[in-house]
Design an enzyme around this catalytic site. Structure first.
Site, mmCIF file in Angstrom:
data_model
loop_
_atom_site.group_PDB
_atom_site.id
_atom_site.type_symbol
_atom_site.label_atom_id
_atom_site.label_comp_id
_atom_site.label_asym_id
_atom_site.label_seq_id
_atom_site.Cartn_x
_atom_site.Cartn_y
_atom_site.Cartn_z
ATOM 1 N N ASN B 152 0.834 -1.206 0.000
ATOM 2 C CA ASN B 152 0.000 0.000 0.000
ATOM 3 C C ASN B 152 0.868 1.255 0.000
ATOM 4 O O ASN B 152 0.403 2.329 -0.315
ATOM 5 C CB ASN B 152 -0.942 0.006 1.217
ATOM 6 C CG ASN B 152 -0.181 0.074 2.523
ATOM 7 O OD1 ASN B 152 0.910 -0.472 2.643
ATOM 8 N ND2 ASN B 152 -0.733 0.755 3.507
ATOM 9 N N CYS B 326 6.718 12.610 10.523
ATOM 10 C CA CYS B 326 5.803 13.562 11.140
ATOM 11 C C CYS B 326 4.347 13.206 10.886
ATOM 12 O O CYS B 326 3.469 13.598 11.649
ATOM 13 C CB CYS B 326 6.074 14.971 10.612
ATOM 14 S SG CYS B 326 7.651 15.597 11.170
#
Lengths: 157, 406
Positions: B152, B326
């Protein structure tokens, strides 16, 4: 996820860029971790007359850099060094818990730039300012110019 | 502003056929499929029908080969932990690829803590697992191999049939996580030769909360949930009838429409792979150039951080994803990007687009126009880009520790 104020500083960051002939440069973080900040300061009569930054990082990192630069401009060196990570996060209306570390980077990078300025002064003291004059007494004198002073106190309120 | 979903790996919209199939079981037909009385009849029929539909989508051979679960993560957990438990008298060695989804990696690591031995097999720079490398990693005591059908994150499609054959030659069972593959490429579990195969209803525009594990005859995992005879004892608990009925309906649509979905998505992702590098400098396309999922586009756009890109793209109405530290709740860069040998600094610049069957040329064209100014803006404030322009190494670091680690 982010407050409106954070998004505003992220979308329109203040004081982005480099200062051509900076009095101090500070770099914090590294690309491996996903964020890095470089701060540039210009100091006149012990007052931060200009602060600029470049930041590689997430939305919070960019917003924090922008906010730190805005908070620091016009402050005395001592006042700028007193800006804490918590102050920055508070000023931004809070950060998500897992992004609080970004606010730590912002103040750290500013402080690193100021320390760099201080080190440079120690290495190459200004001819008219003997080394023994370094300290609170001299700082008091240096911060006395009325223009800088009033801008400063206005900021504090 | 209408959001353009270029993050179908996170969520897909519901097919109208799936919604229609689930509605009766949210309204009047609320009965329990296990009840002998009249209330149980329609729900039971719906679950049976859905099992047939899902079995047909995968060419499973028989509806008996399908176990319904709540999520693909649960299906993979059942395959990993359940089969390891069932086979532990034969051996205790398990092999997974280094680029598995967390729902395979974490149960495998949990088993390692319980006394199983785990090998995490590396991949090449395109993310491919080599059958030869798998062959070398297998031992007499290897009981289970789990390698995803497709990634994915980087879109690479594995050579599952060849890998399963190698596992079988060594007497090990083979599980594949097909969550990213189903709904994008044809899946024939018998041709692939897998003993277990998991995927979610979300892969085929079904609802959240429904998923399935295919189990070849003879593959008998120990249940993770005891307490009932549902799913032939492999998963106790009252069936999620609305979700299962909807998954069945979605499987029927997917089986019929997949060739068209695939062709359309492939044209769009090919266009992105072709045109974006022409519009942007310093980009690294990730994943295999040919063996890749239709509608999947993954790239690292150097000197800018993933979350910042994602937020600006969101402002422009595009939902996208990234493997940067992040963006991850763990604050770690994607293990998949690191496993393909990408520098961790570059991994922070990852952008992942997963288009869907309804994505359009117009959306992709607009995206190609919208992205370059965002990158330009972020590079203008990036100290890495400044270093690069000065001819310095942008990724040089003095301090390897990260604040996230502290």
């Amino acid at each position: 996820m982010y407050s409106e104020k954070v998004m505003d500083h992220f979308r329109s960051p203040r004081n982005v860029g480099e200062i051509e002939d900076p009095d101090g440069v500070g770099e914090i973080g590294n690309p491996v971790c996903g964020d890095m900040m470089t701060f540039y300061v210009k100091v006149k009569d012990n007052v931060l007359t200009d602060v600029k930054f470049k930041t590689f990082g997430c939305g919070a990192a960019i917003a924090v850099s922008s906010m730190v630069s805005e908070m620091a401009i016009g402050k005395t060196v001592e006042q700028a060094l007193a800006i804490s990570n918590a102050d920055v996060a508070k000023e931004l209306g809070g950060l998500p818990p897992n992004k609080l570390h970004c606010s730590n980077l912002g103040a750290d990078a500013l402080h690193a730039a100021i320390r760099n300025y201080q080190e440079k002064r120690t290495d190459h003291p200004h001819p008219s300012l003997p080394l023994e004059a370094e300290g609170t007494e001299r700082q008091k004198q240096e911060t006395s110019p009325p223009g800088a002073r009033s801008a400063d106190s206005g900021d504090e309120k | 502003m209408k959001v353009v979903n270029f993050d179908h790996a996170s969520a897909t919209p519901l097919l109208p056929e799936a919604l229609a199939a689930m509605m009766p079981f949210l309204e009047s037909e609320y009965g329990n499929p296990q009840s002998l009385h009249t209330l149980g009849q329609k729900p039971r029929e719906a679950v049976d029908k859905a099992r047939e539909q899902v079995a047909r989508l995968l060419n499973a051979g028989s509806a008996n080969r399908i176990v319904f679960t709540a999520t693909a993560s649960e299906a993979s957990n059942l395959a990993l932990k359940g089969l390891a438990q069932a086979l532990k008298h034969k051996g205790r060695h398990i092999v997974v690829s280094a680029i598995e989804h967390q729902s395979v990696l974490e149960p495998a690591r949990a088993l390692a803590k319980l006394g199983f031995e785990l090998t995490e097999l590396g991949v090449d720079e395109h993310g491919l697992v080599s059958p030869d490398e798998l062959d070398k990693a297998l031992r007499v005591e290897t009981i289970l191999v789990s390698i995803q059908h497709a990634s994915n994150e980087i879109g690479t499609i594995q050579e599952i049939a060849a890998l399963a054959k190698v596992a079988h030659e060594h007497g090990a069972l083979f599980h594949s996580d097909g969550t990213a593959a189903v709904g994008r490429i044809p899946v024939d579990v018998q041709a692939l030769g897998t003993d277990a195969y998991s995927f979610a209803a979300q892969s085929i525009y079904g609802p959240k909360g429904a998923a399935a594990l295919y189990l070849r005859q003879g593959a008998r995992p120990v249940s993770l949930v005891h307490g009932g005879i549902q799913e032939k004892g492999k998963r106790a608990g009252t069936e999620n009838v609305p979700g299962i009925a909807a998954m069945g309906a979605a499987a029927e649509v997917a089986a019929r429409e997949l060739p068209e979905w695939s062709a359309r998505m492939k044209a769009l992702s090919d266009r992105l792979r072709q045109e974006l590098p022409e519009r942007l400098e310093h980009v690294v396309l990730t994943g295999h150039p040919d063996k890749r999922l239709p509608g999947h586009f993954s790239v690292c756009i150097e000197f800018v951080e993933g979350e910042a890109m994602l937020l600006f793209l969101n402002d422009q109405g595009f939902a996208t994803a990234s493997g940067s530290a992040c963006t991850a709740k763990t604050l770690k860069a994607s293990h998949v990007l690191l496993a393909i040998g990408l520098h961790v600094g570059k991994a922070q610049s990852s952008l992942v687009l997963t288009l869907g069957k309804d994505s359009t040329e117009e959306q992709v064209g607009r995206f190609i126009d919208v992205l370059p100014p965002i990158i330009e803006r972020l590079r203008a404030m990036s100290p890495l880009y400044a270093r690069f322009q000065k001819g310095e190494d942008p990724y040089e670091t003095h301090d390897q520790s990260c604040h996230g680690d502290r």
